[in-house]
Design an enzyme around this catalytic site. Structure first.
Site, PDB file in Angstrom:
ATOM      1  N   TRP A  83     -48.949-106.632  25.973  1.00 40.66           N
ATOM      2  CA  TRP A  83     -50.168-107.313  26.419  1.00 40.66           C
ATOM      3  C   TRP A  83     -49.898-108.814  26.566  1.00 40.66           C
ATOM      4  O   TRP A  83     -50.322-109.437  27.536  1.00 40.66           O
ATOM      5  CB  TRP A  83     -51.300-107.069  25.408  1.00 40.66           C
ATOM      6  CG  TRP A  83     -52.612-107.673  25.810  1.00 40.66           C
ATOM      7  CD1 TRP A  83     -53.590-107.082  26.561  1.00 40.66           C
ATOM      8  CD2 TRP A  83     -53.094-108.990  25.499  1.00 40.66           C
ATOM      9  NE1 TRP A  83     -54.648-107.941  26.746  1.00 40.66           N
ATOM     10  CE2 TRP A  83     -54.370-109.128  26.103  1.00 40.66           C
ATOM     11  CE3 TRP A  83     -52.567-110.065  24.779  1.00 40.66           C
ATOM     12  CZ2 TRP A  83     -55.134-110.294  26.000  1.00 40.66           C
ATOM     13  CZ3 TRP A  83     -53.325-111.235  24.677  1.00 40.66           C
ATOM     14  CH2 TRP A  83     -54.596-111.338  25.289  1.00 40.66           C
ATOM     15  N   ARG A 135     -54.789 -92.310  35.651  1.00 38.33           N
ATOM     16  CA  ARG A 135     -55.985 -91.816  36.341  1.00 38.33           C
ATOM     17  C   ARG A 135     -56.708 -92.945  37.066  1.00 38.33           C
ATOM     18  O   ARG A 135     -56.534 -94.122  36.763  1.00 38.33           O
ATOM     19  CB  ARG A 135     -56.946 -91.176  35.339  1.00 38.33           C
ATOM     20  CG  ARG A 135     -56.410 -89.914  34.687  1.00 38.33           C
ATOM     21  CD  ARG A 135     -57.336 -89.434  33.589  1.00 38.33           C
ATOM     22  NE  ARG A 135     -57.442 -90.421  32.511  1.00 38.33           N
ATOM     23  CZ  ARG A 135     -58.404 -90.440  31.609  1.00 38.33           C
ATOM     24  NH1 ARG A 135     -59.360 -89.531  31.642  1.00 38.33           N
ATOM     25  NH2 ARG A 135     -58.428 -91.357  30.670  1.00 38.33           N
ATOM     26  N   THR A 143     -52.825 -99.852  28.750  1.00 35.37           N
ATOM     27  CA  THR A 143     -51.985-101.041  28.657  1.00 35.37           C
ATOM     28  C   THR A 143     -50.589-100.673  28.155  1.00 35.37           C
ATOM     29  O   THR A 143     -49.577-101.162  28.669  1.00 35.37           O
ATOM     30  CB  THR A 143     -52.622-102.070  27.697  1.00 35.37           C
ATOM     31  OG1 THR A 143     -53.980-102.264  28.059  1.00 35.37           O
ATOM     32  CG2 THR A 143     -51.905-103.386  27.743  1.00 35.37           C
ATOM     33  N   ALA A 186     -61.703 -87.097  29.553  1.00 41.42           N
ATOM     34  CA  ALA A 186     -61.091 -86.211  28.561  1.00 41.42           C
ATOM     35  C   ALA A 186     -62.104 -85.682  27.563  1.00 41.42           C
ATOM     36  O   ALA A 186     -61.825 -84.704  26.879  1.00 41.42           O
ATOM     37  CB  ALA A 186     -59.973 -86.940  27.834  1.00 41.42           C
ATOM     38  N   PHE A 239     -58.567 -90.666  26.109  1.00 39.77           N
ATOM     39  CA  PHE A 239     -59.093 -90.753  24.748  1.00 39.77           C
ATOM     40  C   PHE A 239     -58.022 -90.432  23.703  1.00 39.77           C
ATOM     41  O   PHE A 239     -56.836 -90.657  23.927  1.00 39.77           O
ATOM     42  CB  PHE A 239     -60.341 -89.892  24.594  1.00 39.77           C
ATOM     43  CG  PHE A 239     -61.520 -90.394  25.397  1.00 39.77           C
ATOM     44  CD1 PHE A 239     -61.943 -91.718  25.284  1.00 39.77           C
ATOM     45  CD2 PHE A 239     -62.193 -89.569  26.280  1.00 39.77           C
ATOM     46  CE1 PHE A 239     -63.014 -92.191  26.023  1.00 39.77           C
ATOM     47  CE2 PHE A 239     -63.267 -90.045  27.023  1.00 39.77           C
ATOM     48  CZ  PHE A 239     -63.680 -91.353  26.898  1.00 39.77           C
ATOM     49  N   LYS A 244     -67.657 -99.271  29.200  1.00 41.47           N
ATOM     50  CA  LYS A 244     -66.215 -99.390  29.033  1.00 41.47           C
ATOM     51  C   LYS A 244     -65.606-100.532  29.838  1.00 41.47           C
ATOM     52  O   LYS A 244     -64.657-101.177  29.426  1.00 41.47           O
ATOM     53  CB  LYS A 244     -65.571 -98.059  29.450  1.00 41.47           C
ATOM     54  CG  LYS A 244     -64.088 -97.953  29.190  1.00 41.47           C
ATOM     55  CD  LYS A 244     -63.653 -96.500  29.400  1.00 41.47           C
ATOM     56  CE  LYS A 244     -62.150 -96.321  29.218  1.00 41.47           C
ATOM     57  NZ  LYS A 244     -61.387 -96.776  30.367  1.00 41.47           N
ATOM     58  N   PHE A 255     -51.929-107.057  18.363  1.00 40.84           N
ATOM     59  CA  PHE A 255     -52.981-108.060  18.546  1.00 40.84           C
ATOM     60  C   PHE A 255     -52.533-109.334  17.825  1.00 40.84           C
ATOM     61  O   PHE A 255     -51.868-109.266  16.784  1.00 40.84           O
ATOM     62  CB  PHE A 255     -54.321-107.585  17.983  1.00 40.84           C
ATOM     63  CG  PHE A 255     -55.077-106.667  18.907  1.00 40.84           C
ATOM     64  CD1 PHE A 255     -56.257-107.074  19.520  1.00 40.84           C
ATOM     65  CD2 PHE A 255     -54.613-105.383  19.185  1.00 40.84           C
ATOM     66  CE1 PHE A 255     -56.954-106.231  20.375  1.00 40.84           C
ATOM     67  CE2 PHE A 255     -55.300-104.540  20.032  1.00 40.84           C
ATOM     68  CZ  PHE A 255     -56.484-104.964  20.630  1.00 40.84           C
ATOM     69  N   LYS A 275     -54.448 -97.826  25.347  1.00 38.88           N
ATOM     70  CA  LYS A 275     -53.570 -96.728  25.781  1.00 38.88           C
ATOM     71  C   LYS A 275     -53.001 -96.977  27.183  1.00 38.88           C
ATOM     72  O   LYS A 275     -51.794 -96.830  27.409  1.00 38.88           O
ATOM     73  CB  LYS A 275     -54.360 -95.413  25.729  1.00 38.88           C
ATOM     74  CG  LYS A 275     -53.561 -94.193  26.115  1.00 38.88           C
ATOM     75  CD  LYS A 275     -54.184 -92.911  25.613  1.00 38.88           C
ATOM     76  CE  LYS A 275     -55.682 -92.886  25.644  1.00 38.88           C
ATOM     77  NZ  LYS A 275     -56.282 -93.082  26.968  1.00 38.88           N
TER      78      LYS A 275
END
Length: 558
Positions: free
Chosen positions: A411, A96, A75, A275, A303, A107, A383, A73
């Site tokens: 990415w 954030r 990224t 969140a 999230f 994480k 991906f 998210k």
């Protein structure tokens, strides 16, 4: 093909002096308070000076329920912001700050990934500009003043059994969830049961992130309920004269932090409530300031959309008077396969049927987001193992749900890979098709608000709350708090309160374990299922892999 790690890419970044980044948004060097060469705070006087500017378009990035396969998210938020700048738009990013708890827990870092990152990556994931330390200090100053007030005569007649203000620490430490304080005799005060939450769950964090300015911040801090008397009347932070000193500690933390992406585009990184146990959005100050300076502002909510986006819409937008022009919901082929029952070890193998089977989770989020009256675009975060057939399966499913899915390869390629997504998002934002509205009104009873979220967003059949909880909600309504929004504390992994139930389940119940009144922040926290406001470290925490190498560089902080 061997790909570089996120931290290797971040180290190779050709950063520009932060003054040059500020110039892109019209922020002069005198209005930047530098923290080194690559990060700075934006002065409150400058923020005040731009309030007459028109607002840009607000773009919210959210996601499906997170899986171990990864969604990306942040990224995507960074990649979209870079993509908008690439196509000639004046865009800024708002995300954030990272908490040390998950950074050393499960994480890892939180600054994007690949060629869609915000830098300086190491500093952002560690102490940064000290905002979280200031919040921790302000919170615990209040804790100390409560116990000190009781020790020196208890003028406010606080009932020791009804002190509701816990302490906080920006670390995952399960041993501190429930503790006893003031042991050791008369000189140490009156023993009582207490506990710690993680800093990102602190009401002080929420106050800072929702406050419009320092005056509003001090009012919110003063409104915090810290305890109750024997007659059940509330005792506020201002009653023990803590709000002034707390505001002083937060004076600098209130100012948004400006950094840059790998492509030298401006990014505000400020505030960081989780969140799942808090409201999950960066600060109102950062977002509203960015809207005054840029034509497009890309922000994210934590999230999945059932938590972060719901709170963004029902709490942040309501309180700040802002509205998104378009929502981007991030999904991956890998996550669709995992929702379709494929094990993590087998995600690299093509399985179109599993993709189709897992798509209902995405479909549920699209429907929920549309219910707020906002156009929705799905970003397929690419991906390298994704096949064309799997990607087409997601696109076909999304089209059937009246939306569109766009493949984004930020990415791997940075803004070049997100250009198509950026063009479509800008088109939709410029069309002004949004007709935003929260899904419940201020005047709805608190219990009905909880049920509205549970039934409309989670698709539950019922909310299970015992008489004690329902009575508590009614008492708060009688005290004038019935108009507050709801902040659900629930697992991020599922629409249900069971983290193992993937997909788009129906026919479930939402058990409410506890409710907390955050009068300063301006919402009611509803704790559901087994959710913890102080997480624990996993069996093998990320901290075990984080170290300095022989060159003095940080390893393992990805």
């Amino acid at each position: 093909m061997a790909y570089k790690s996120d931290i290797e890419i971040a180290r190779e970044a050709k950063k520009r002096p932060i003054q040059e980044i500020g110039e892109k948004l019209g922020i002069g060097s005198d209005d930047l308070l530098p923290y080194g060469h690559d990060k700075a705070k934006v002065s409150q006087s400058f923020i005040d000076s731009v309030q007459g500017n028109d607002n840009g378009k607000l773009i919210l990035v959210t996601a499906i329920n997170p899986t171990p396969a990864g969604e990306g998210k942040t990224t995507t938020t960074v990649g979209l912001g870079d993509g908008l700048n690439r196509i000639g738009k004046k865009a800024a990013i708002c995300i954030r700050e990272a908490s040390l708890g998950p950074c050393f827990g499960m994480k890892g870092g939180a600054a994007g990934g690949g060629y869609a990152q915000v830098v300086p990556m190491e500093e952002m994931n560690l102490h940064f500009t000290g905002d979280f330390h200031a919040i921790t200090s302000a919170h615990n100053l209040l804790s100390a003043m409560i116990d000190n007030h009781i020790y020196w005569g208890n003028e406010c007649e606080i009932d020791l059994r009804r002190v509701v203000w816990r302490r906080v620490l920006d670390m995952n430490d399960r041993a501190l969830r429930d503790i006893v304080t003031s042991l050791g005799g008369v000189a140490n005060g009156f023993p009582r049961q207490a506990g710690f939450d993680i800093t990102v769950a602190s009401e002080v964090m929420a106050c800072l992130c929702l406050a419009l300015n320092l005056k509003d911040l001090q009012k919110r801090l003063g409104d915090i309920i810290v305890a109750y008397r024997r007659d059940r009347s509330p005792v506020y932070a201002r009653d023990i004269k803590a709000d002034g000193a707390m505001t002083v500690l937060l004076k600098d933390a209130m100012q948004p932090n400006l950094v840059q992406t790998l492509e030298n585009n401006p990014a505000f990184v400020h505030g960081g409530p989780f969140a799942n146990i808090a409201h999950g959005c960066n600060s109102v100050t950062a977002t509203t300031t960015a809207l005054k300076l840029a034509d497009y502002v890309v922000t994210e909510a934590g999230f999945g959309a059932d938590l972060g986006a719901e709170k963004f819409m029902n709490i942040k937008c309501r309180k700040a008077g802002i509205a998104p022009s378009v929502v981007v919901c991030v999904a991956t082929v890998r996550a669709m396969k995992m929702n379709g029952g494929v094990a993590k070890a087998d995600l690299g193998t093509e399985n179109v049927e599993a993709v189709r089977k897992g798509c209902p989770n995405l479909g549920r989020h699209i429907e929920n987001l549309k219910s707020f009256g906002v156009p929705v675009v799905v970003a397929i975060n690419h991906f390298v193992t994704d096949t064309d057939a799997e990607i087409e399966a997601v696109k076909d499913f999304v089209k059937e749900h009246g939306s569109e899915a766009i493949l984004s390869q930020h990415w791997e390629f940075g803004s070049k890979g997100s250009e198509a997504l950026a063009r479509r998002v800008a088109e939709i934002a410029d069309a002004d098709a949004a007709n935003f509205a929260p899904i419940y009104g201020d005047d709805m009873p608190l219990m009905q608000k909880i049920e509205t979220i549970a039934k409309r967003i989670y698709r539950a059949d019922e909310v299970l709350a015992d008489k004690k909880i329902r009575t508590q909600l009614q008492e708060w309504e009688a005290q004038g708090y019935g108009n507050l929004p709801i902040c659900m504390a629930k697992t991020q992994y599922s629409f249900t309160t069971d983290p193992n139930r993937r997909g788009a389940p129906t026919g479930h119940s939402v058990p409410v374990r506890e409710v907390r009144l955050a009068a300063g922040a301006g919402f009611v926290v509803v704790i559901c299922g087994e959710i913890m406001t102080m997480p624990g470290l996993p069996r093998v925490p990320s901290a075990e892999m984080i170290m300095l190498n022989d060159s003095g560089q940080i390893e393992g902080l990805f």
